[in-house]
Design an enzyme around this catalytic site. Structure first.
Site, PDB file in Angstrom:
ATOM      1  N   CYS A 102      -4.687   2.500  -3.674  1.00  0.00           N
ATOM      2  CA  CYS A 102      -3.405   2.939  -3.094  1.00  0.00           C
ATOM      3  C   CYS A 102      -2.290   1.921  -3.323  1.00  0.00           C
ATOM      4  O   CYS A 102      -1.402   1.748  -2.476  1.00  0.00           O
ATOM      5  CB  CYS A 102      -3.533   3.245  -1.597  1.00  0.00           C
ATOM      6  N   LYS A 142     -10.801  -0.313  10.453  1.00  0.00           N
ATOM      7  CA  LYS A 142     -10.998  -1.499   9.616  1.00  0.00           C
ATOM      8  C   LYS A 142     -11.394  -2.707  10.456  1.00  0.00           C
ATOM      9  O   LYS A 142     -11.563  -3.809   9.939  1.00  0.00           O
ATOM     10  CB  LYS A 142      -9.718  -1.805   8.840  1.00  0.00           C
ATOM     11  N   GLN A 146      -4.961  -5.080   7.125  1.00  0.00           N
ATOM     12  CA  GLN A 146      -6.015  -6.007   6.676  1.00  0.00           C
ATOM     13  C   GLN A 146      -5.975  -7.334   7.427  1.00  0.00           C
ATOM     14  O   GLN A 146      -6.736  -8.244   7.084  1.00  0.00           O
ATOM     15  CB  GLN A 146      -5.895  -6.276   5.160  1.00  0.00           C
ATOM     16  N   HIS A 155       0.869  -1.183   0.000  1.00  0.00           N
ATOM     17  CA  HIS A 155       0.000   0.000   0.000  1.00  0.00           C
ATOM     18  C   HIS A 155       0.907   1.235   0.000  1.00  0.00           C
ATOM     19  O   HIS A 155       2.022   1.186   0.540  1.00  0.00           O
ATOM     20  CB  HIS A 155      -0.844  -0.052   1.281  1.00  0.00           C
ATOM     21  N   ASP A 171       2.690  -4.610   8.128  1.00  0.00           N
ATOM     22  CA  ASP A 171       1.504  -3.782   7.917  1.00  0.00           C
ATOM     23  C   ASP A 171       0.289  -4.681   8.153  1.00  0.00           C
ATOM     24  O   ASP A 171      -0.045  -5.520   7.325  1.00  0.00           O
ATOM     25  CB  ASP A 171       1.534  -3.228   6.477  1.00  0.00           C
TER      26      ASP A 171
HETATM   27  N1  PMP Z   1      -2.041  -0.769   4.491  1.00  0.00           N
HETATM   28  C1  PMP Z   1      -3.041  -1.488   3.950  1.00  0.00           C
HETATM   29  C2  PMP Z   1      -2.770  -2.879   3.488  1.00  0.00           C
HETATM   30  C3  PMP Z   1      -4.305  -0.924   3.857  1.00  0.00           C
HETATM   31  O1  PMP Z   1      -5.303  -1.636   3.315  1.00  0.00           O
HETATM   32  C4  PMP Z   1      -4.522   0.395   4.315  1.00  0.00           C
HETATM   33  C5  PMP Z   1      -5.883   1.040   4.206  1.00  0.00           C
HETATM   34  N2  PMP Z   1      -6.447   0.983   2.926  1.00  0.00           N
HETATM   35  C6  PMP Z   1      -3.458   1.082   4.881  1.00  0.00           C
HETATM   36  C7  PMP Z   1      -2.234   0.469   4.947  1.00  0.00           C
HETATM   37  C8  PMP Z   1      -3.601   2.467   5.399  1.00  0.00           C
HETATM   38  O2  PMP Z   1      -4.482   2.492   6.491  1.00  0.00           O
HETATM   39  P1  PMP Z   1      -5.011   3.882   7.058  1.00  0.00           P
HETATM   40  O3  PMP Z   1      -5.517   4.649   5.882  1.00  0.00           O
HETATM   41  O4  PMP Z   1      -6.098   3.472   7.998  1.00  0.00           O
HETATM   42  O5  PMP Z   1      -3.870   4.543   7.738  1.00  0.00           O
END
Ligand code: PMP
Length: 405
Positions: free
Chosen positions: A363, A224, A201, A121, A198
Protein backbone atom coordinates in the site's frame (compact mmCIF):
# COMPACT_ATOMS: atom_id res chain seq x y z
CA UNK A 1 12.67 -10.49 29.96
CA UNK A 2 11.72 -14.09 29.30
CA UNK A 3 10.72 -13.63 25.68
CA UNK A 4 10.33 -17.36 25.12
CA UNK A 5 7.73 -17.54 27.89
CA UNK A 6 5.97 -14.47 26.49
CA UNK A 7 5.92 -16.14 23.08
CA UNK A 8 4.05 -19.10 24.59
CA UNK A 9 1.14 -16.69 25.31
CA UNK A 10 0.41 -16.89 21.56
CA UNK A 11 -1.19 -20.27 20.84
CA UNK A 12 -1.26 -19.72 17.07
CA UNK A 13 2.54 -19.64 16.85
CA UNK A 14 2.82 -23.24 17.99
CA UNK A 15 2.00 -25.00 14.73
CA UNK A 16 3.57 -26.55 11.66
CA UNK A 17 3.01 -25.01 8.25
CA UNK A 18 3.86 -27.09 5.20
CA UNK A 19 5.79 -29.50 7.41
CA UNK A 20 7.88 -26.80 9.11
CA UNK A 21 7.48 -24.86 12.37
CA UNK A 22 5.60 -21.65 11.60
CA UNK A 23 7.81 -18.56 11.48
CA UNK A 24 5.34 -15.67 11.46
CA UNK A 25 6.99 -12.56 10.01
CA UNK A 26 3.94 -10.58 8.93
CA UNK A 27 3.07 -8.62 12.05
CA UNK A 28 3.24 -5.25 10.29
CA UNK A 29 0.18 -6.42 8.34
CA UNK A 30 -1.52 -7.89 11.40
CA UNK A 31 -0.15 -9.07 14.72
CA UNK A 32 -1.04 -12.29 16.47
CA UNK A 33 -3.23 -12.31 19.58
CA UNK A 34 -2.23 -13.52 23.04
CA UNK A 35 -4.42 -15.91 24.99
CA UNK A 36 -5.44 -13.02 27.30
CA UNK A 37 -7.13 -11.23 24.39
CA UNK A 38 -8.74 -14.38 22.98
CA UNK A 39 -10.09 -15.31 26.43
CA UNK A 40 -11.44 -11.80 27.00
CA UNK A 41 -13.40 -12.06 23.73
CA UNK A 42 -14.74 -15.51 24.67
CA UNK A 43 -15.66 -14.34 28.15
CA UNK A 44 -17.45 -11.30 26.75
CA UNK A 45 -19.58 -13.39 24.39
CA UNK A 46 -20.20 -16.12 26.97
CA UNK A 47 -21.08 -13.82 29.90
CA UNK A 48 -21.55 -10.13 29.13
CA UNK A 49 -22.72 -9.66 25.53
CA UNK A 50 -25.30 -6.87 25.17
CA UNK A 51 -25.56 -3.52 23.43
CA UNK A 52 -23.80 -0.67 25.20
CA UNK A 53 -25.11 2.65 26.52
CA UNK A 54 -28.76 1.85 25.85
CA UNK A 55 -30.17 -0.22 28.67
CA UNK A 56 -30.05 -0.40 32.41
CA UNK A 57 -29.95 -4.18 32.66
CA UNK A 58 -26.99 -6.02 34.14
CA UNK A 59 -25.45 -7.32 30.93
CA UNK A 60 -25.65 -3.96 29.20
CA UNK A 61 -24.12 -2.32 32.26
CA UNK A 62 -21.23 -4.78 32.24
CA UNK A 63 -20.65 -4.36 28.51
CA UNK A 64 -20.80 -0.55 28.80
CA UNK A 65 -18.40 -0.54 31.72
CA UNK A 66 -15.81 -2.68 29.94
CA UNK A 67 -16.30 -0.70 26.70
CA UNK A 68 -15.85 2.70 28.32
CA UNK A 69 -12.97 1.47 30.51
CA UNK A 70 -11.02 0.83 27.31
CA UNK A 71 -11.29 4.51 26.40
CA UNK A 72 -9.30 5.30 29.54
CA UNK A 73 -6.79 2.54 28.73
CA UNK A 74 -6.20 3.97 25.25
CA UNK A 75 -5.86 7.48 26.69
CA UNK A 76 -3.24 6.30 29.19
CA UNK A 77 -1.40 4.24 26.55
CA UNK A 78 -0.81 7.32 24.38
CA UNK A 79 -0.67 9.99 27.08
CA UNK A 80 -3.88 11.82 26.11
CA UNK A 81 -5.05 14.51 28.53
CA UNK A 82 -8.57 13.06 28.65
CA UNK A 83 -10.32 9.87 27.65
CA UNK A 84 -12.86 12.07 25.84
CA UNK A 85 -10.14 12.70 23.27
CA UNK A 86 -10.33 9.03 22.17
CA UNK A 87 -12.70 8.08 19.35
CA UNK A 88 -13.13 4.41 18.52
CA UNK A 89 -12.77 3.71 14.82
CA UNK A 90 -12.33 0.64 12.62
CA UNK A 91 -8.62 1.40 12.42
CA UNK A 92 -6.04 3.83 11.11
CA UNK A 93 -7.76 4.15 7.74
CA UNK A 94 -11.08 5.17 9.24
CA UNK A 95 -9.41 7.56 11.69
CA UNK A 96 -7.67 9.45 8.88
CA UNK A 97 -10.85 9.52 6.78
CA UNK A 98 -12.73 10.90 9.76
CA UNK A 99 -10.30 13.81 10.08
CA UNK A 100 -10.33 14.46 6.31
CA UNK A 101 -14.12 14.44 6.16
CA UNK A 102 -14.80 16.54 9.26
CA UNK A 103 -11.92 18.84 10.11
CA UNK A 104 -10.69 18.82 6.49
CA UNK A 105 -14.01 19.67 4.87
CA UNK A 106 -14.64 22.40 7.42
CA UNK A 107 -11.22 24.04 7.23
CA UNK A 108 -9.62 23.58 3.82
CA UNK A 109 -10.09 25.87 0.85
CA UNK A 110 -8.54 26.38 -2.59
CA UNK A 111 -5.00 27.67 -2.13
CA UNK A 112 -4.41 25.74 1.10
CA UNK A 113 -1.72 23.09 1.16
CA UNK A 114 -1.86 19.58 2.62
CA UNK A 115 1.70 18.46 3.30
CA UNK A 116 2.41 14.72 3.24
CA UNK A 117 5.53 12.67 2.62
CA UNK A 118 6.73 10.35 -0.12
CA UNK A 119 6.56 7.35 2.22
CA UNK A 120 2.88 7.41 3.15
CA UNK A 121 0.61 4.39 3.19
CA UNK A 122 -2.31 4.75 0.76
CA UNK A 123 -4.55 5.34 3.77
CA UNK A 124 -2.66 8.58 4.43
CA UNK A 125 -2.75 9.59 0.77
CA UNK A 126 -6.12 8.72 -0.73
CA UNK A 127 -8.31 10.50 1.90
CA UNK A 128 -6.30 13.68 1.17
CA UNK A 129 -6.61 13.15 -2.61
CA UNK A 130 -10.37 13.02 -2.14
CA UNK A 131 -10.34 16.07 0.13
CA UNK A 132 -8.17 18.04 -2.31
CA UNK A 133 -10.59 17.20 -5.13
CA UNK A 134 -13.52 18.44 -3.03
CA UNK A 135 -11.91 21.62 -1.70
CA UNK A 136 -9.37 22.68 -4.32
CA UNK A 137 -6.53 22.36 -1.79
CA UNK A 138 -3.09 21.39 -3.10
CA UNK A 139 -1.00 18.36 -2.07
CA UNK A 140 2.74 18.56 -1.47
CA UNK A 141 5.14 15.87 -0.35
CA UNK A 142 8.45 15.75 1.47
CA UNK A 143 10.69 13.58 -0.74
CA UNK A 144 12.40 10.42 0.49
CA UNK A 145 16.21 10.13 0.29
CA UNK A 146 18.01 7.04 -0.98
CA UNK A 147 18.63 5.87 2.59
CA UNK A 148 14.88 5.80 3.26
CA UNK A 149 14.76 8.89 5.46
CA UNK A 150 12.88 12.10 4.72
CA UNK A 151 14.70 14.87 2.89
CA UNK A 152 14.42 17.31 5.77
CA UNK A 153 16.51 19.89 3.92
CA UNK A 154 13.33 20.51 1.88
CA UNK A 155 11.22 21.16 4.95
CA UNK A 156 11.76 24.91 5.19
CA UNK A 157 10.72 25.37 1.54
CA UNK A 158 7.71 23.07 1.85
CA UNK A 159 6.44 24.07 5.26
CA UNK A 160 4.98 27.47 4.46
CA UNK A 161 2.05 29.29 6.02
CA UNK A 162 -0.15 27.88 3.24
CA UNK A 163 0.21 24.47 4.87
CA UNK A 164 -2.98 23.87 6.85
CA UNK A 165 -2.32 20.23 7.57
CA UNK A 166 0.81 18.14 7.87
CA UNK A 167 0.06 14.40 8.02
CA UNK A 168 2.84 11.83 8.12
CA UNK A 169 3.69 8.32 9.11
CA UNK A 170 5.50 7.77 12.40
CA UNK A 171 7.13 4.44 11.42
CA UNK A 172 7.08 3.55 7.73
CA UNK A 173 5.49 0.17 6.99
CA UNK A 174 7.63 -0.18 3.84
CA UNK A 175 11.00 1.15 4.97
CA UNK A 176 11.08 0.77 8.73
CA UNK A 177 12.13 4.42 8.97
CA UNK A 178 11.24 6.06 12.27
CA UNK A 179 10.47 9.69 11.49
CA UNK A 180 11.52 12.41 13.97
CA UNK A 181 7.90 13.08 14.87
CA UNK A 182 8.36 15.56 17.69
CA UNK A 183 10.73 17.75 15.68
CA UNK A 184 8.49 17.67 12.59
CA UNK A 185 5.38 18.49 14.59
CA UNK A 186 7.08 21.44 16.31
CA UNK A 187 8.08 22.85 12.90
CA UNK A 188 4.56 22.41 11.55
CA UNK A 189 3.06 24.11 14.58
CA UNK A 190 5.39 27.06 14.09
CA UNK A 191 3.62 27.81 10.78
CA UNK A 192 0.19 27.17 12.29
CA UNK A 193 -0.43 23.79 10.61
CA UNK A 194 -2.55 21.08 12.20
CA UNK A 195 -0.68 17.77 12.49
CA UNK A 196 -1.80 14.19 12.08
CA UNK A 197 0.42 11.26 12.90
CA UNK A 198 -0.17 7.84 11.36
CA UNK A 199 0.68 5.58 14.29
CA UNK A 200 -0.25 2.26 12.67
CA UNK A 201 3.30 0.90 13.06
CA UNK A 202 4.34 2.78 16.19
CA UNK A 203 1.54 2.48 18.75
CA UNK A 204 2.01 -0.81 20.57
CA UNK A 205 5.66 -0.92 19.52
CA UNK A 206 7.05 1.95 21.59
CA UNK A 207 6.02 4.37 24.34
CA UNK A 208 3.89 7.15 22.83
CA UNK A 209 2.93 10.41 24.49
CA UNK A 210 0.74 12.62 22.31
CA UNK A 211 1.18 15.58 24.64
CA UNK A 212 4.95 15.33 24.47
CA UNK A 213 4.85 14.79 20.69
CA UNK A 214 2.44 17.71 20.38
CA UNK A 215 0.36 16.20 17.57
CA UNK A 216 -3.25 17.23 17.02
CA UNK A 217 -4.38 13.82 15.76
CA UNK A 218 -3.01 10.29 16.06
CA UNK A 219 -4.63 7.36 14.25
CA UNK A 220 -3.85 3.70 14.89
CA UNK A 221 -5.18 0.15 14.53
CA UNK A 222 -5.84 -2.42 17.26
CA UNK A 223 -5.06 -5.45 15.09
CA UNK A 224 -1.41 -4.47 14.73
CA UNK A 225 -0.94 -4.34 18.51
CA UNK A 226 -2.35 -7.68 19.67
CA UNK A 227 -5.98 -6.52 19.54
CA UNK A 228 -8.83 -7.78 17.35
CA UNK A 229 -9.34 -6.69 13.74
CA UNK A 230 -11.92 -4.02 12.94
CA UNK A 231 -11.09 -1.77 15.88
CA UNK A 232 -8.76 1.17 16.30
CA UNK A 233 -8.71 4.63 17.75
CA UNK A 234 -8.29 8.22 16.74
CA UNK A 235 -6.85 10.66 19.25
CA UNK A 236 -7.80 14.28 18.68
CA UNK A 237 -6.95 17.32 20.76
CA UNK A 238 -10.17 18.32 22.52
CA UNK A 239 -10.29 21.92 21.25
CA UNK A 240 -10.18 20.58 17.67
CA UNK A 241 -12.66 17.76 18.26
CA UNK A 242 -15.11 20.23 19.78
CA UNK A 243 -14.90 22.39 16.67
CA UNK A 244 -15.50 19.51 14.27
CA UNK A 245 -18.87 18.54 12.78
CA UNK A 246 -20.03 14.91 12.91
CA UNK A 247 -19.25 12.59 10.02
CA UNK A 248 -21.60 9.60 10.30
CA UNK A 249 -25.10 10.32 11.53
CA UNK A 250 -27.24 7.86 13.47
CA UNK A 251 -28.03 6.57 16.91
CA UNK A 252 -25.93 7.38 19.97
CA UNK A 253 -24.27 10.49 18.55
CA UNK A 254 -27.24 12.82 19.11
CA UNK A 255 -28.62 14.96 21.91
CA UNK A 256 -32.02 15.64 20.39
CA UNK A 257 -33.69 14.65 17.13
CA UNK A 258 -36.82 16.07 15.52
CA UNK A 259 -38.14 15.18 12.10
CA UNK A 260 -36.43 18.26 10.74
CA UNK A 261 -33.07 18.26 12.45
CA UNK A 262 -30.78 17.10 15.20
CA UNK A 263 -28.24 18.29 17.72
CA UNK A 264 -25.14 16.32 18.58
CA UNK A 265 -23.35 15.06 21.62
CA UNK A 266 -19.94 16.42 22.54
CA UNK A 267 -16.84 14.42 21.55
CA UNK A 268 -16.09 11.56 21.51
CA UNK A 269 -19.67 10.27 21.14
CA UNK A 270 -20.46 12.77 18.38
CA UNK A 271 -18.13 10.70 16.18
CA UNK A 272 -19.40 7.24 17.14
CA UNK A 273 -22.75 6.72 15.41
CA UNK A 274 -24.52 3.38 15.68
CA UNK A 275 -23.68 0.23 17.58
CA UNK A 276 -19.92 0.12 17.92
CA UNK A 277 -17.59 -2.88 17.71
CA UNK A 278 -18.16 -3.67 21.38
CA UNK A 279 -16.18 -6.89 21.60
CA UNK A 280 -13.42 -5.30 19.51
CA UNK A 281 -13.10 -2.42 21.94
CA UNK A 282 -13.08 -4.75 24.94
CA UNK A 283 -10.51 -6.97 23.23
CA UNK A 284 -8.40 -3.89 22.51
CA UNK A 285 -8.55 -3.08 26.22
CA UNK A 286 -7.20 -6.55 27.02
CA UNK A 287 -4.42 -6.09 24.44
CA UNK A 288 -3.39 -2.79 26.04
CA UNK A 289 -3.31 -4.41 29.51
CA UNK A 290 -1.19 -7.21 28.07
CA UNK A 291 1.29 -4.88 26.31
CA UNK A 292 1.64 -2.67 29.35
CA UNK A 293 2.35 -5.64 31.59
CA UNK A 294 5.33 -6.43 29.33
CA UNK A 295 6.25 -2.74 29.07
CA UNK A 296 6.44 -0.66 25.90
CA UNK A 297 10.11 0.21 26.52
CA UNK A 298 10.91 -3.52 26.66
CA UNK A 299 8.95 -4.17 23.48
CA UNK A 300 10.72 -1.31 21.73
CA UNK A 301 14.13 -2.62 22.76
CA UNK A 302 13.31 -6.14 21.59
CA UNK A 303 11.93 -4.78 18.29
CA UNK A 304 15.18 -2.93 17.69
CA UNK A 305 17.32 -5.94 18.54
CA UNK A 306 15.37 -8.10 16.10
CA UNK A 307 15.43 -5.49 13.32
CA UNK A 308 19.13 -4.74 13.69
CA UNK A 309 20.04 -8.41 13.82
CA UNK A 310 17.91 -9.05 10.72
CA UNK A 311 19.43 -6.16 8.75
CA UNK A 312 22.92 -7.36 9.57
CA UNK A 313 22.33 -11.02 8.73
CA UNK A 314 20.11 -10.46 5.71
CA UNK A 315 22.62 -7.99 4.30
CA UNK A 316 24.97 -10.95 3.75
CA UNK A 317 22.60 -12.68 1.30
CA UNK A 318 24.07 -12.20 -2.20
CA UNK A 319 21.82 -10.18 -4.52
CA UNK A 320 19.78 -8.56 -1.72
CA UNK A 321 18.85 -4.89 -1.61
CA UNK A 322 17.40 -3.77 1.70
CA UNK A 323 15.24 -0.66 1.64
CA UNK A 324 15.29 1.85 4.47
CA UNK A 325 17.97 2.90 6.95
CA UNK A 326 20.80 0.38 7.32
CA UNK A 327 22.08 1.79 10.57
CA UNK A 328 20.55 3.37 13.63
CA UNK A 329 17.09 2.79 14.98
CA UNK A 330 14.50 1.33 12.65
CA UNK A 331 11.04 -0.11 13.08
CA UNK A 332 10.56 -3.84 13.48
CA UNK A 333 10.57 -4.71 9.80
CA UNK A 334 12.93 -5.26 6.90
CA UNK A 335 11.71 -4.85 3.34
CA UNK A 336 14.02 -6.06 0.61
CA UNK A 337 14.38 -6.94 -3.03
CA UNK A 338 16.32 -9.94 -4.35
CA UNK A 339 17.80 -9.72 -7.82
CA UNK A 340 17.00 -13.40 -8.44
CA UNK A 341 13.31 -13.65 -7.48
CA UNK A 342 10.09 -11.68 -7.75
CA UNK A 343 8.62 -10.86 -4.29
CA UNK A 344 5.52 -13.00 -4.93
CA UNK A 345 7.61 -16.03 -5.94
CA UNK A 346 9.85 -15.56 -2.93
CA UNK A 347 6.90 -15.29 -0.54
CA UNK A 348 5.48 -18.53 -1.97
CA UNK A 349 8.84 -20.24 -1.65
CA UNK A 350 9.22 -19.06 1.96
CA UNK A 351 5.67 -20.21 2.72
CA UNK A 352 6.56 -23.70 1.53
CA UNK A 353 9.24 -23.60 4.27
CA UNK A 354 6.82 -22.37 6.96
CA UNK A 355 7.93 -18.72 6.81
CA UNK A 356 5.09 -16.17 6.52
CA UNK A 357 6.04 -12.88 4.87
CA UNK A 358 4.33 -10.37 2.60
CA UNK A 359 5.30 -9.41 -0.92
CA UNK A 360 4.03 -6.52 -3.02
CA UNK A 361 3.73 -2.74 -2.79
CA UNK A 362 2.51 -2.76 0.84
CA UNK A 363 0.00 0.00 0.00
CA UNK A 364 2.86 2.39 -0.78
CA UNK A 365 2.89 2.46 -4.60
CA UNK A 366 4.52 5.92 -4.85
CA UNK A 367 7.38 4.69 -2.69
CA UNK A 368 7.90 1.62 -4.89
CA UNK A 369 8.17 3.95 -7.89
CA UNK A 370 10.58 6.15 -5.97
CA UNK A 371 12.89 3.15 -5.38
CA UNK A 372 12.25 1.72 -8.86
CA UNK A 373 11.14 -1.69 -7.62
CA UNK A 374 7.91 -3.47 -8.62
CA UNK A 375 7.44 -4.39 -4.99
CA UNK A 376 9.39 -5.79 -2.09
CA UNK A 377 9.29 -8.72 0.26
CA UNK A 378 8.76 -7.66 3.84
CA UNK A 379 9.71 -9.54 6.99
CA UNK A 380 8.10 -7.84 9.95
CA UNK A 381 8.62 -8.65 13.60
CA UNK A 382 7.00 -8.27 16.96
CA UNK A 383 8.12 -9.11 20.48
CA UNK A 384 7.06 -12.77 20.13
CA UNK A 385 9.62 -13.32 17.37
CA UNK A 386 13.05 -14.69 18.18
CA UNK A 387 16.58 -14.41 16.84
CA UNK A 388 16.32 -18.11 15.92
CA UNK A 389 13.42 -17.26 13.61
CA UNK A 390 15.55 -14.65 11.88
CA UNK A 391 18.28 -17.27 11.45
CA UNK A 392 15.65 -19.50 9.85
CA UNK A 393 14.51 -16.68 7.55
CA UNK A 394 18.07 -16.11 6.36
CA UNK A 395 18.55 -19.86 5.85
CA UNK A 396 15.43 -19.86 3.66
CA UNK A 397 16.72 -16.85 1.68
CA UNK A 398 19.93 -18.79 0.95
CA UNK A 399 17.84 -21.81 -0.08
CA UNK A 400 15.80 -19.52 -2.34
CA UNK A 401 18.93 -18.29 -4.04
CA UNK A 402 19.90 -21.87 -4.92
CA UNK A 403 16.34 -22.73 -5.95
CA UNK A 404 15.76 -19.73 -8.24
CA UNK A 405 19.24 -19.93 -9.73
N1 PMP B 1 -0.66 3.25 7.88
C1 PMP B 1 0.35 2.37 7.98
C2 PMP B 1 1.74 2.87 8.14
C3 PMP B 1 0.06 1.01 7.94
O1 PMP B 1 1.07 0.13 8.03
C4 PMP B 1 -1.27 0.57 7.79
C5 PMP B 1 -1.61 -0.90 7.72
N2 PMP B 1 -0.86 -1.61 6.78
C6 PMP B 1 -2.27 1.53 7.72
C7 PMP B 1 -1.93 2.86 7.76
C8 PMP B 1 -3.71 1.16 7.57
O2 PMP B 1 -4.15 0.47 8.71
P1 PMP B 1 -5.56 -0.27 8.69
O3 PMP B 1 -5.59 -1.10 7.45
O4 PMP B 1 -5.53 -1.09 9.94
O5 PMP B 1 -6.61 0.78 8.71
Amino acid sequence: MDWHRIRSDFPILDQQVNGHPLVYLDSAASSQKPRAVIQTLTHYYERDNANVHRALHELSNRATEAFEATRGKVARLIGAASEDEIIFTRGTTEGINLVANTWGTQNLRAGDVILLTGMEHHSNLVPWHLLAQRTGATLKHIPVLDDGTLDLAQLDTLLTEQVKLFAFVHVSNSLGTINPAKELIAKAKAVGAVTLLDGAQSVGHMPIDVQDLGCDFLAFSGHKMCGPTGIGALYGRMALLESMPPWHGGGEMILNVTLEGSTYKPPPHRFEAGTPDISGVIGLGAAIDYLQAIGLENIQRHDHNLANYAVQLMGEVPGIRILGPLSGHRGALVAFHLDFAHPHDLVEFANSHGVAMRGGHHCTQPLMRRFKVPGTTRASFYFYNTLEEINRLVEVLHLARKFFA
